[in-house]
Design an enzyme around this catalytic site. Structure first.
Site, PDB file in Angstrom:
ATOM      1  N   HIS A  71      49.920-102.254  14.474  1.00  0.00           N
ATOM      2  CA  HIS A  71      50.506-103.203  13.318  1.00  0.00           C
ATOM      3  C   HIS A  71      51.554-104.082  14.214  1.00  0.00           C
ATOM      4  CE1 HIS A  71      48.485-101.256   9.967  1.00  0.00           C
ATOM      5  NE2 HIS A  71      48.685-100.152  10.702  1.00  0.00           N
ATOM      6  N   LEU A  72      51.316-105.312  14.268  1.00  0.00           N
ATOM      7  CA  LEU A  72      52.253-106.089  15.010  1.00  0.00           C
ATOM      8  C   LEU A  72      53.110-107.086  13.934  1.00  0.00           C
ATOM      9  CD1 LEU A  72      50.330-107.249  18.207  1.00  0.00           C
ATOM     10  CD2 LEU A  72      52.025-105.415  18.046  1.00  0.00           C
ATOM     11  N   ARG A  73      52.835-106.897  12.832  1.00  0.00           N
ATOM     12  CA  ARG A  73      53.342-107.479  11.593  1.00  0.00           C
ATOM     13  C   ARG A  73      53.600-109.118  11.746  1.00  0.00           C
ATOM     14  NH1 ARG A  73      52.991-103.292   8.950  1.00  0.00           N
ATOM     15  NH2 ARG A  73      54.235-101.564   9.326  1.00  0.00           N
ATOM     16  N   ASN A 103      46.534-106.374   8.001  1.00  0.00           N
ATOM     17  CA  ASN A 103      47.331-106.458   6.880  1.00  0.00           C
ATOM     18  C   ASN A 103      48.782-107.142   7.081  1.00  0.00           C
ATOM     19  OD1 ASN A 103      48.243-104.273   8.443  1.00  0.00           O
ATOM     20  ND2 ASN A 103      48.761-102.974   6.838  1.00  0.00           N
ATOM     21  N   ASP A 163      42.934-101.692   6.804  1.00  0.00           N
ATOM     22  CA  ASP A 163      43.898-100.657   7.048  1.00  0.00           C
ATOM     23  C   ASP A 163      45.068-100.902   6.202  1.00  0.00           C
ATOM     24  OD1 ASP A 163      44.851 -98.133   8.553  1.00  0.00           O
ATOM     25  OD2 ASP A 163      46.196 -99.460   8.865  1.00  0.00           O
ATOM     26  N   ASP A 317      48.390 -96.165  15.543  1.00  0.00           N
ATOM     27  CA  ASP A 317      48.907 -96.614  14.285  1.00  0.00           C
ATOM     28  C   ASP A 317      50.639 -97.153  14.380  1.00  0.00           C
ATOM     29  OD1 ASP A 317      48.742 -97.275  11.621  1.00  0.00           O
ATOM     30  OD2 ASP A 317      48.934 -95.264  10.903  1.00  0.00           O
TER      31      ASP A 317
END
Length: 446
Positions: A71-73, A103, A163, A317
């Site tokens: 997750h790199l946001r 996401n 995810d 993750d």
């Protein structure tokens, strides 16, 4: 040496254990491996003073690590992480390719959104950033996203996932599996039945969660979705990948499915390989993660499944959060913890130092298998002449004590803070470019 887009250099690495297969030298010329073994030393003799040398005696050389679950946001939560900062963290952790989950805000559910993530990754330059496409529009679980358009885009998306949310509608999951089969894609499922694991669930359901007063999350919430999806994969003839497996029951379902010839692969996170739910007794929200930490019996089952090949890969993750989202009462804190920088050290400590796996096995579960699942021909390749010079050098006996304050990530929700680990990444190289060395991303200020 102050930014990642410099020309590749010629480098002779001497005395390394080549992916656990024996000691030897390795000559890198430009973006490729030119020679290995005695031929590397001979070829290096005529290369003159421009040749750099690295004494790797006692170190292990692996193909560059590949993460299927990061997750790199960015876009949307650049206060927690950016593609550039997450890429630096990945490089320091020995990774040369990461898959950025969908996401974000906006969700990566269109070709344009996928190409934006892809381009930002190329601009950062530390690792190959591959966008993961959403399965459903807006992660809402109602209508398929632009799977085909994302697959045909410049980003060449092959991995799709909602995810953070389970694709709980069986009809939608079936349609997604049928759709991606046409172009060799794979659906990565966040296995969590929303009816069994309600919106307030935050801890493994058991005696401990009851005693602590934390809403429970039963193992069957994961296992029932895993069972459904392997049957859908068999029905459709497509591939399904199970994200962050956390229970012994899920392991048994996956083991059965593989014995039946069903096209299922699975991942386990570093934290589910080492941490168990007893840590929740501290109410420290750093340990709040989705799926939750499980009992030690599940931890042991996961280790055994990774060692015997039932679980195919380790995926981090990596889930950064700013303090304002994480530092709350346990039940109110955000789910997730950092993973990129310490993943290799955790696997070394939990699996290699315990004798359950060797370094060739680490290459398999952290590079070769994830690259094959995602269809990355330039990654996960044997360290042999002609292959891309994409590799990770590891000091296998070097002790590591983690300080959360010293991280390439913008966030500090690091569960490994103060924990002693063994096995440190010494150097990361992407197509002949050194992207990190001894805990610093190339170009980062010491």
């Amino acid at each position: 040496m102050n930014e990642p887009h410099r020309p590749a250099a010629d480098l002779l690495v001497t005395g390394a254990d080549l992916a656990g297969s024996g000691r030897g030298d390795l000559l890198v010329s430009g973006s490729r491996i030119r020679a290995v073994g005695p031929e590397a030393t001979e070829a290096a003799e005529g290369m003159g003073e421009g040749l750099a040398r690295l004494d790797a005696d006692g170190m292990v050389a692996l193909p560059g690590l590949v993460d299927l679950h990061t997750h790199l946001r960015e876009p949307g939560r650049e206060d927690s992480e950016t593609i550039a900062s997450g890429s630096r963290a990945a490089a320091v952790g020995g990774f040369t390719a990461v898959h950025a989950m969908a996401n974000t805000t906006p969700v990566t559910d269109t070709a344009e959104a996928a190409e934006r993530v892809y381009d930002l990754g190329r601009r950062a330059g530390y690792v190959d950033v591959l966008p993961v496409g959403a399965v459903s529009k807006g992660l809402a679980g109602g209508e398929l996203a632009e799977l085909g358009l994302m697959a045909r885009s410049r980003a060449r998306v092959r991995l799709f996932s909602d995810d953070g949310k389970c694709v709980h509608d069986a009809r939608l999951m079936r349609r997604a599996l049928e759709y991606v089969r046409a172009f060799g894609g794979v659906v990565s499922q966040h296995a969590q039945d929303p009816q069994l694991a309600g919106p307030s669930a935050c801890a493994h359901e058991g005696e401990l969660s009851g005693r602590l007063g934390l809403p429970g999350w039963p193992a069957v919430a994961e296992e029932s979705i895993v069972a459904r999806d392997v049957m859908l994969a068999r029905h459709t003839g497509s591939r399904v990948h199970i994200a962050h497996v956390s229970t012994a029951g899920s392991v048994e379902v996956i083991r059965w499915a593989k014995a039946q010839g069903i096209a299922v692969t699975a991942e386990v996170t570093p934290h589910h390989l080492m941490l168990d739910c007893e840590l929740l007794s501290t109410y420290d929200p750093v340990y709040k993660v989705n799926p939750p930490l499980r009992p030690s019996s599940d931890v042991q089952a996961l280790r055994g499944a990774l060692a015997d090949g039932t679980i195919d890969v380790v995926a981090t993750d990596h889930a950064p959060h700013v303090r304002a989202d994480k530092e709350h009462a346990y039940a109110d804190a955000a789910f997730g913890m950092l993973g990129l920088e310490q993943a290799l050290s955790v696997v070394s400590t939990a699996m290699v130092q315990t004798g359950m796996m060797g370094w060739a096995d680490v290459a398999r579960v952290m590079s070769i298998a994830p690259a094959a699942i995602a269809g990355l021909p330039e990654h996960g390749q044997p360290l042999q002449p002609g292959a891309p010079a994409t590799l990770t050098l590891v000091d296998p006996t070097r002790p590591v004590v983690v300080d959360a304050a010293h991280s390439q990530s913008l966030s500090r929700n690091n569960p490994w803070h103060g924990r002693p680990l063994t096995g440190a990444v010494h150097l990361t190289m992407l197509r002949g470019l050194v992207t990190a060395r001894e805990g610093l991303a190339w170009g980062a200020q010491s």
